[in-house]
Design a protein around this motif. Structure first.
Motif, PDB file in Angstrom:
ATOM      1  N   UNK A  60      35.736  58.979 130.080  1.00 24.08           N
ATOM      2  CA  UNK A  60      35.686  60.441 130.196  1.00 24.08           C
ATOM      3  C   UNK A  60      35.539  61.105 128.834  1.00 24.08           C
ATOM      4  N   UNK A  61      36.221  60.578 127.831  1.00 26.96           N
ATOM      5  CA  UNK A  61      36.103  61.135 126.489  1.00 26.96           C
ATOM      6  C   UNK A  61      34.677  61.000 125.972  1.00 26.96           C
ATOM      7  N   UNK A  62      34.054  59.843 126.197  1.00 34.31           N
ATOM      8  CA  UNK A  62      32.678  59.624 125.739  1.00 34.31           C
ATOM      9  C   UNK A  62      31.713  60.523 126.509  1.00 34.31           C
ATOM     10  N   UNK A  63      31.929  60.661 127.814  1.00 37.02           N
ATOM     11  CA  UNK A  63      31.085  61.557 128.607  1.00 37.02           C
ATOM     12  C   UNK A  63      31.232  62.982 128.080  1.00 37.02           C
ATOM     13  N   UNK A 128      27.313  54.999 138.698  1.00 38.62           N
ATOM     14  CA  UNK A 128      28.555  54.281 138.455  1.00 38.62           C
ATOM     15  C   UNK A 128      28.668  54.007 136.955  1.00 38.62           C
ATOM     16  N   UNK A 129      29.865  54.203 136.428  1.00 42.55           N
ATOM     17  CA  UNK A 129      30.138  53.936 135.014  1.00 42.55           C
ATOM     18  C   UNK A 129      31.301  52.954 134.924  1.00 42.55           C
ATOM     19  N   UNK A 130      31.061  51.808 134.310  1.00 38.21           N
ATOM     20  CA  UNK A 130      32.142  50.851 134.131  1.00 38.21           C
ATOM     21  C   UNK A 130      32.473  50.616 132.664  1.00 38.21           C
ATOM     22  N   UNK A 131      31.455  50.646 131.815  1.00 36.38           N
ATOM     23  CA  UNK A 131      31.661  50.441 130.380  1.00 36.38           C
ATOM     24  C   UNK A 131      30.753  51.382 129.616  1.00 36.38           C
ATOM     25  N   UNK A 132      31.202  51.783 128.426  1.00 38.36           N
ATOM     26  CA  UNK A 132      30.386  52.637 127.566  1.00 38.36           C
ATOM     27  C   UNK A 132      29.699  51.748 126.546  1.00 38.36           C
ATOM     28  N   UNK A 133      28.445  52.012 126.301  1.00 35.41           N
ATOM     29  CA  UNK A 133      27.660  51.272 125.320  1.00 35.41           C
ATOM     30  C   UNK A 133      26.617  52.228 124.744  1.00 35.41           C
ATOM     31  N   UNK A 134      25.947  51.840 123.674  1.00 37.72           N
ATOM     32  CA  UNK A 134      24.873  52.691 123.154  1.00 37.72           C
ATOM     33  C   UNK A 134      23.791  52.967 124.209  1.00 37.72           C
ATOM     34  N   UNK A 135      23.482  51.977 125.025  1.00 34.78           N
ATOM     35  CA  UNK A 135      22.472  52.177 126.070  1.00 34.78           C
ATOM     36  C   UNK A 135      22.951  53.177 127.118  1.00 34.78           C
ATOM     37  N   UNK A 136      24.224  53.103 127.490  1.00 38.98           N
ATOM     38  CA  UNK A 136      24.789  54.048 128.456  1.00 38.98           C
ATOM     39  C   UNK A 136      24.794  55.449 127.845  1.00 38.98           C
ATOM     40  N   UNK A 138      22.826  56.675 125.599  1.00 41.17           N
ATOM     41  CA  UNK A 138      21.445  57.165 125.550  1.00 41.17           C
ATOM     42  C   UNK A 138      21.008  57.666 126.926  1.00 41.17           C
ATOM     43  N   UNK A 139      21.326  56.902 127.966  1.00 39.51           N
ATOM     44  CA  UNK A 139      20.937  57.289 129.333  1.00 39.51           C
ATOM     45  C   UNK A 139      21.655  58.568 129.759  1.00 39.51           C
ATOM     46  N   UNK A 140      22.941  58.678 129.471  1.00 39.21           N
ATOM     47  CA  UNK A 140      23.700  59.886 129.820  1.00 39.21           C
ATOM     48  C   UNK A 140      23.114  61.089 129.085  1.00 39.21           C
ATOM     49  N   UNK A 141      22.823  60.932 127.810  1.00 40.21           N
ATOM     50  CA  UNK A 141      22.234  62.038 127.036  1.00 40.21           C
ATOM     51  C   UNK A 141      20.896  62.461 127.640  1.00 40.21           C
ATOM     52  N   UNK A 142      20.058  61.506 128.019  1.00 39.16           N
ATOM     53  CA  UNK A 142      18.765  61.819 128.632  1.00 39.16           C
ATOM     54  C   UNK A 142      18.950  62.574 129.953  1.00 39.16           C
TER      55      UNK A 142
END
Length: 149
Positions: A60-63, A128-136, A138-142
């Motif tokens: 949630x913090x990263x989102x 679905x979100x299970x782990x945060x990564x640079x790829x995740x 990037x996708x969330x930002x897009x």
């Protein structure tokens, strides 16, 4: 009271769903208050994130950071007790639902109909979100950028 008049989870709302509805009613009352500000919504989101289990809180913090960095025009607020981000009209565009909210096995990043993510005749509105990564990230930002375009 007869056995037939007792509501169970199989024929009615679960305790978690009833709690979410009560949270939404409180949010609506707070929105109706004179002087309710964007800062109130931000504090409510931060408070809600702080209450989450550690794994959900980290997501949630990263989102939150990703949404606010990529869509500063969206206003943070809670929606059914979940961190959410609304447009200038007050309509929810994107929200985060932690796994613990309804005892799911994963957290969810979701978009409401105010999001501009339409793609043809069918498109996803939650992820679905299970782990945060640079790829995740990037996708969330897009997705967030598309949602507000």
């Amino acid at each position: 009271m007869t056995a037939k008049s007792v509501k169970t989870e199989s024929d009615g709302f679960t305790a978690e769903e009833r709690a979410a509805m009560k949270e939404r009613a409180a949010e609506l009352r707070a929105e109706g208050r004179k002087g309710a500000k964007k800062a109130d919504g931000l504090q409510a989101v931060l408070d809600r994130i702080a209450q989450m289990a550690p794994e959900d809180r980290a997501l949630a913090e990263r989102v939150h950071v990703t949404v606010t960095a990529n869509a500063p025009e969206l206003s943070p607020k809670t929606w059914y007790g979940m961190p959410a981000y609304a447009n200038a009209d007050g309509k929810i565009v994107v929200f985060f639902q932690d796994a613990g909210k309804f005892n799911y096995r994963y957290s969810t990043l979701g978009f409401q109909d105010a999001a501009n993510i339409d793609e043809g005749d069918m498109w996803p509105v939650s992820y679905a979100l299970q782990k945060w990564s640079p790829a995740v990230e990037k996708k969330v930002a897009e997705l967030v950028k598309a949602a507000i375009s």
